[in-house]
Structures are given as C-alpha cells and as structure tokens.
Enzyme design. Structure first.
Site, PDB file in Angstrom:
ATOM      1  N   ALA A  86       0.837  -1.199   0.000  1.00  0.00           N
ATOM      2  CA  ALA A  86       0.000   0.000   0.000  1.00  0.00           C
ATOM      3  C   ALA A  86       0.871   1.248   0.000  1.00  0.00           C
ATOM      4  O   ALA A  86       2.068   1.185   0.262  1.00  0.00           O
ATOM      5  CB  ALA A  86      -0.894   0.003   1.233  1.00  0.00           C
TER       6      ALA A  86
ATOM      7  N   GLU B  42      -1.903  -9.423  -2.026  1.00  0.00           N
ATOM      8  CA  GLU B  42      -3.344  -9.648  -2.230  1.00  0.00           C
ATOM      9  C   GLU B  42      -3.677  -9.651  -3.717  1.00  0.00           C
ATOM     10  O   GLU B  42      -4.499 -10.443  -4.174  1.00  0.00           O
ATOM     11  CB  GLU B  42      -4.155  -8.567  -1.504  1.00  0.00           C
ATOM     12  CG  GLU B  42      -4.002  -8.633   0.005  1.00  0.00           C
ATOM     13  CD  GLU B  42      -4.946  -7.695   0.733  1.00  0.00           C
ATOM     14  OE1 GLU B  42      -4.653  -6.488   0.755  1.00  0.00           O
ATOM     15  OE2 GLU B  42      -5.972  -8.159   1.248  1.00  0.00           O
TER      16      GLU B  42
ATOM     17  N   GLU C 167       0.824  -7.040   6.722  1.00  0.00           N
ATOM     18  CA  GLU C 167       0.039  -5.941   7.314  1.00  0.00           C
ATOM     19  C   GLU C 167       0.116  -5.877   8.833  1.00  0.00           C
ATOM     20  O   GLU C 167       0.092  -4.783   9.400  1.00  0.00           O
ATOM     21  CB  GLU C 167      -1.422  -6.053   6.886  1.00  0.00           C
ATOM     22  CG  GLU C 167      -1.697  -5.642   5.439  1.00  0.00           C
ATOM     23  CD  GLU C 167      -1.459  -6.752   4.428  1.00  0.00           C
ATOM     24  OE1 GLU C 167      -0.888  -7.805   4.795  1.00  0.00           O
ATOM     25  OE2 GLU C 167      -1.844  -6.570   3.264  1.00  0.00           O
TER      26      GLU C 167
ATOM     27  N   GLY D 277      -0.687  -5.394   0.173  1.00  0.00           N
ATOM     28  CA  GLY D 277      -1.643  -5.275  -0.923  1.00  0.00           C
ATOM     29  C   GLY D 277      -1.117  -5.881  -2.218  1.00  0.00           C
ATOM     30  O   GLY D 277      -1.895  -6.388  -3.042  1.00  0.00           O
TER      31      GLY D 277
END
Ligand code: NAD
Length: 706
Positions: A79, A121, A141, A118
């Site tokens: 992120a 993901e 995270e 992210g």
C-alpha cells in the site's frame, strides 16, 4: 509499503511520463506493466490503472490471457502509506482485486521482486503466480497494526489452510521464492527471463480463482496451537487477535461473508492508535536517513574498521562491525587488556552459539577477522575508527591527538561518547571535518539505535559514511546535533529527574515503574537503573555537581543508595531488592531512605495515579524534545520518536514520545509541563515551541510537515 508521495489527484490531466500502468501485446497475451518508482506502491493512479487495464483487456476479443508485471526486480511492494493518512480516495484496493478476480481470462502474476501486503493480495487474486528467484511474498500488514483488507486472508487460507494462514499473517512473514513455492503461494519459480516465460505460459493457463476454492479441512488442535502461539507473540498489537478471528471465520466457507468481515476489521484497525503509531514509525525510519546538506555527498569507502577500547561498549561495537563483514582492528591500552577484549568478544559470540543464532563455523570466521593490538600504529590501515575508551575528556582528546598522527588521510574518526563535547574532541585533531559521533547503545551488537552526532565541522561525506555504515550494520540511524546528551540521553536525563521528583513527592519507585510498564515500557525506569548500575550516573552527578543550576531541584536518594553500597542488580540491591533468582521486590531499606529524604525536605508525601505518572513523564520528554527541535539538535520530531523506540524501550505502539504527545493533545501536555516546572524548577521550563504549537492548535507532526 513505501514512502511514495500520493499520486496526482483524480481528474488531474495524465502526464506522459507518470502513467503508472501500461499495456503491451505479445500475440494474444497482453502484459499489464506497473511502473511506479521506486517500488510500485499501490497509489491511486496504480489502482485505477490496473482496474482500467484489466477490464478493457477482458472485453478485448483479441486477448486470450493477461500477465501482470512490475518490471525488473519488482512486483508491488504494498500500500501507499502516505496516502493512508489522507482522506480515502477511490478506487479502493478491493475493487482492483475484485476486477482481477472477475476477469474471465486467466491472469498470470509475474513476481520478480516484492509482492507484499496489498501487492500480495493482488497476486493472490491472479490465477497463476510465477516468481523469479528474487520474488518475495507475504501478507505483512500486521507489522503495521492492521490486517489485509482486500481478501488476502480469505484467499491465503484457501491455499494453505487455517493454521498456516494464522502463522503467516500474524508473523507478517516475508517468504523467499523457495519457501513461497513450497507453501503453494508461488506455482513455479522460473529460471531465465521471468516475463518471457510468463508470456509463454499464459495462453495455456487455466482460470483458477482462489475465491472459488474450499477452505482445506485442518486439524483443530493445530489451528488452536497456531492461534495461541500468535497471541503469545502479539505484544499488545490488536491486529493479531483480529487476524485470527477473520481467518478462523473462513471455515464457514462463505467467501463473500469472509471478505466483508475482513474489510470491516481492516477499516477499524486502520484508524486505531496502534496502527497510526506503527505507520508513523515506518515512515519515520525512511525519513531519518534524509539529512539536509547531504544532497550529493558520497559516502567514503570503508573496507576495514577499528575500535579503540574493548570494554563493554568497544566489545559490542566490534561484534557489530564483524557481523557487518568488516575486518576489525581492536586497540587497547596494553596486550593484556587487548586479550581481555578478545575474550569479551569471544564470550558474546559464545552466547550466540549457545542460543543457536550462529554456528561455530560462523563464530570462527568472525573472530578470524578480529585483530587485537596495543600499538596505535596498527590503526594506520583502518578506513573507520571508533573510539570507545573511558568517558573522560582528557582520555579522549589524548586518543584523538594520537589518532591524528597515525590514521590514514580520509579515515573517519568516530567517538562513542555519551555526553562529551564533540567539537572539543574534534579540536584535538588537525582534521575536525573527519570527526563524527557514533553513539551506540548497550549492548551495542543488539540495540538498533545509532545516534550519529554531527559536530560543527563534520564533513557531509563523513556523515554520509556514518549513515551508510548504519545501514550495513542493520542499525537505525538518527542524526543528532552536538549538545550535552545529544537527542536521547538529554531527554532521558530530564525524564529520570522527574521520575525521582515523583518518588520524593510520594510515589514509590515500584509505583512509577508499574505506571511505565502499564504504558508499555518493558521495564520501568528504576528497574532499568538497577540493571545498568547506579554507580555510573552517580559518578557523573559528582563530576557535574559544580556546574548544576542551583535552582534545579536535586533529589539525593540515588546518591544515598550508592553510598549505602546499593549499586543495583550487581550488588543484589539498588532501588529494589533482588532474590537469588534475580526477581525484584520493594525493599523496606529503600522505603526508609526515601522517607528520610522526604522528611529532610519537609515534604508531605502525596499519592499519584498511574495516569498522573504517565502524563508527567511523557510531558517532560516531549517538552525537552521540543527544545531540541528549536535548537536544531534533532531534525524532526519523528527522529526523536525513533531514538526513544529503538534505544530507550519506549513502546512502539505509542509511536514515540512526540507522537504520543500529539495523540494526547499538546494543550494537555503544556498544562502538565507547567506543573512539572513548578515541581522541578530550573531545567523544566515549558518549551517555547510547545507553547506555540499548543496555542495554534497544531501538533509536532504538523510542524514537521511544514
Ligand atoms: P569501559 O570502562 O567498559 O571500557 C573502556 C575501555 O577502554 C577499557 O577496556 C579501557 O581499558 C579502554 N581504554 C581506556 N583508555 C584507552 C586508551 N587510551 N587506549 C585504548 N583503550 C583504552 O567503558 P564503556 O562502558 O565501554 O564505555 C566506553 C565509552 O562508551 C564511553 O565513552 C561511554 O560514555 C560510552 N558509552 C557507554 C555506554 C554504556 O552503556 N556503557 C553506552 C553508550 C556509550
């Protein structure tokens, strides 16, 4: 995760060079290229670009399969943390992941670098994951106090099962290519050119949505054990329990419900004070190495190092340098002292062998690079010399005068002094530009903080060399200006004084420590003093007695303890008593000494709540920090936070004293510091910067941004 500035606002005209997502065609295979330097953080531009690319290619009849590529050495590092502090800006990551999942054509992820958070993901939403040997995969995270928020937990659990998913997510583990392959997070590790291989394999790839797979049935005992282990290591991070809850809930089998549960937990955690603190520290680490005036300065090359003095600190510093791969010359006063130094270093390594951190071969390899000497002539070879002799100006200036004669031209001359005037040490040489402070913390081979102290004439390339050295040693550098105690010890001195005022005014040492431990410190300040030994600070107080401001309140309890032979743990008694197993307990003899000290000053003891103790000590730290900022001793509040978290045991989840003061509100801190000033007298005056910020309704973070 990265320190990328946020992308251009929505609606801004696209700029030819700043298009972060582009497409190339290779027969029926379309490659979606992500190019957002330096690490392809998931900025708004990247998110939107990915959605647009995937959706348009899905509708393009000439395309049979997609490849997602982050370019050489990269995938998507995570992120965009700076964006996280701003108001949310669509499209959000779940929409990107949803678009990939919904794509009717196979999507191949080509991981030539980090696919973290992210980025992981996104990779998990693809149908096939190919990696090079450089691939790094992980849902990291929880390290930042949050959990994945775009389906990461729900897809991972379908791949590896509940127990393994809990372990991976709660540890925030980063898997190298081989491990990721073994666990199934990568489908293949490719030799040769990754992108070429991905394009070649894409047409034959099948749709394989992890979202459509069942959660593997696992052993409930194993799952419970994984959860228990994760909770044990949680260190108060609320994200750990949430990760366990969300992963375990996947056993219901309903993917959409799992996604919703995960997202709700993610959103709540993202706003938690713990996550804000961890994010602050993450960004602070990247900020700390940006030092004004170093633009264009090139670190000098260091291929061999030396340490002068092989006591507690010198031995630890030598180990840190050996661990970083340098040959190390170790100079002591005579051969016997040099051999004692070698024995000390040997013992430090023996302990590492015993705890399985290194093996005998590695120990031998490191010790073989250690060259003990008693003759300063041995230092002529070294590119970098760290002095760690006695804390005495006469000793240090004598050493630096001698160094000036033997050190090669351009060698960096560093001192580990804790309090002495760096300019005075530098003035003992004819090359003050080469002198810098490298203030390590005990134990020097373990503690992460390295205060890099800039003297008035320290050359930019010397400072750059110190920062490069810190990186090589895996230390967190914080640049400090030259003053009594630099950033950390200067604040610590005020903090310690006020802890003693609290005791003299009525709090028991164990009450102060309990309040600090409840705040999150691993150990209270009096327990720490006992561990380090009360004699060193005692000697310093005696040396400085004449220079002390008569208007500063002085508490003599610690002096009385030392004079009674209570030097701390090493004498089985200091602020506390210690039993044979080293357990501490309050000691009636100490209570008596404290009572006498109060009586001698006519103080009626009062009681303090934990909150009052915590507020007082936080306020005096932040206040002294504000003075350092105004004087330029610390460059930024976040540097002070890093110093306290990495060198003084300040709780990470509180983000450091300046961040914690911001969180509490500077007006509250200012009100408290006025009380502290009335209590402590000279040296505890409210900082002008604090008063100003409080009046303007601003925070230290606001000041840093401006
Ligand atoms: P120490 O007394 O354990 O070790 C000092 C060593 O230096 C001794 O082995 C001594 O023989 C040697 N020495 C003295 N004069 C010398 C000379 N002229 N040439 C070569 N060797 C000489 O002390 P320490 O605790 O390791 O502290 C060393 C320095 O590190 C001090 O400046 C201290 O302020 C600083 N420091 C200490 C700590 C700590 O927690 N102990 C933390 C940070 C910095």
């Amino acid at each position: 995760m990265t320190d990328q500035p946020p992308a251009a606002p929505r609606g801004a005209p696209p700029h030819a060079e700043s298009v972060p997502v582009s497409i190339t065609r290779h027969g029926t295979v379309a490659v979606v290229h992500i190019d957002h330097a330096p690490v392809n953080a998931l900025s708004r531009g990247v998110r939107q670009g990915l959605i647009d690319a995937v959706q348009s290619l899905d509708g393009d009849a000439a395309v049979s399969a997609l490849v997602l590529s982050g370019g050489p050495g990269r995938f998507i590092a995570g992120a965009d943390l700076r964006e996280m502090a701003l108001p949310p800006d669509e499209p959000f990551l779940p929409e990107v992941v949803g678009a990939i999942d919904a794509c009717t054509k196979p999507v191949v992820a080509a991981l030539d670098g980090a696919a973290l958070g992210g980025g992981c993901e996104i990779a998990l939403a693809c149908d096939l994951r190919l990696g090079s040997a450089k691939a790094l995969v992980g849902l990291t995270e929880t390290r930042l106090g949050i959990i994945p928020g775009a389906g990461g937990t729900q897809r991972l659990v379908r791949l590896v099962g509940v127990a393994q998913a809990i372990a991976l997510v709660c540890e925030g583990r980063v898997l190298k290519a081989g491990e990721a392959l073994a666990l199934g997070l990568l489908d293949a590790v490719v030799e040769g050119d990754l992108l070429t291989e991905a394009i070649a394999r894409a047409p034959a790839a099948a749709k394989r949505r992890l979202s459509a797979l069942p959660v593997p049935v696992g052993d409930p005992a194993e799952e419970a054990a994984a959860a228990a282990k994760a909770l044990k290591g949680a260190k108060g991070v609320p994200a750990i329990a949430e990760a366990i809850r969300v992963i375990t809930a996947s056993k219901d089998g309903d993917f959409a419900a799992g996604l919703a549960l995960e997202r709700a937990a993610f959103l709540a955690l993202r706003e938690s004070p713990e996550a804000k603190a961890l994010r602050h520290l993450f960004l602070a680490e990247r900020e700390a190495v940006k030092v004004p005036g170093l633009e264009g300065a090139k670190a000098r090359s260091v291929s061999s190092a030396a340490v002068i003095g092989a006591g507690t600190m010198g031995a630890g510093i030598a180990v840190a340098l050996l661990d970083a791969g340098y040959p190390v010359i170790l100079v002591e006063r005579d051969d016997e002292a040099a051999q004692a130094g070698v024995a000390r270093i040997d013992a430090l390594y023996a302990r590492q062998v015993k705890s399985n951190r290194i093996d005998e071969a590695r120990k031998a390899e490191r010790l073989a690079r250690l060259l003990p000497a008693s003759d300063y002539a041995a230092l002529a070879q070294a590119d970098l010399i760290v002095e760690a002799a006695f804390e005495d100006m006469g000793v240090k200036t004598d050493i630096f005068r001698r160094l000036d004669k033997v050190a090669k031209q351009g060698a960096v001359l560093a001192t580990n002094t804790s309090y002495l005037d760096l300019d005075a040490i530098a003035a003992a040489t004819a090359r003050p530009q080469d002198v810098v402070g490298l203030h390590f913390f005990a134990p020097a081979n373990v503690m992460k903080l390295l205060e890099v102290v800039k003297a008035t004439r320290t050359a930019p390339d010397v400072l750059a060399t110190a920062l490069a050295l810190a990186k090589k040693m895996g230390k967190q550098p914080v640049v400090a200006g030259n003053c009594d105690g630099f950033i950390g010890n200067r604040i610590y001195a005020v903090y310690r004084r006020h802890a003693e005022y609290l005791v003299e005014d009525g709090a028991a040492p164990e009450e102060v420590d309990a309040a600090l431990e409840a705040f999150g410190f691993a150990m209270g300040i009096f327990a720490v003093s006992d561990m380090s030994g009360l004699d060193i600070a005692y000697a310093m107080r005696k040396r400085r007695a004449a220079a002390r401001d008569p208007n500063e309140r002085y508490v003599s309890i610690a002096d009385t303890l030392v004079e009674a032979g209570r030097l701390g743990r090493k004498t089985n008694g200091g602020w506390y008593a210690y039993d044979a197993d080293g357990n501490r307990s309050p000691d009636p003899a100490v209570t008596q000494i404290i009572a006498e000290a109060r009586a001698a000053k006519g103080i009626q003891p009062r009681s303090f709540t934990q909150e009052q103790i915590q507020l007082r000590l936080l306020a005096v730290m932040a206040n002294e920090g504000a003075k350092e900022l105004a004087e330029g001793i610390a460059l930024r509040p976040s540097d002070i936070d890093l110093a306290f978290v990495n060198g003084y045991g300040f709780p990470r989840l509180k983000g450091g004293p300046m961040h914690a003061a911001d969180a509490l509100g500077l007006p509250t801190i200012l009100t408290e510091i006025k009380v502290a000033h009335a209590t402590g007298g000279a040296g505890s005056e409210p900082a002008e910067l604090l008063a100003q910020l409080a009046a303007e309704g601003r925070t230290f973070a606001d000041w840093q941004k401006a």
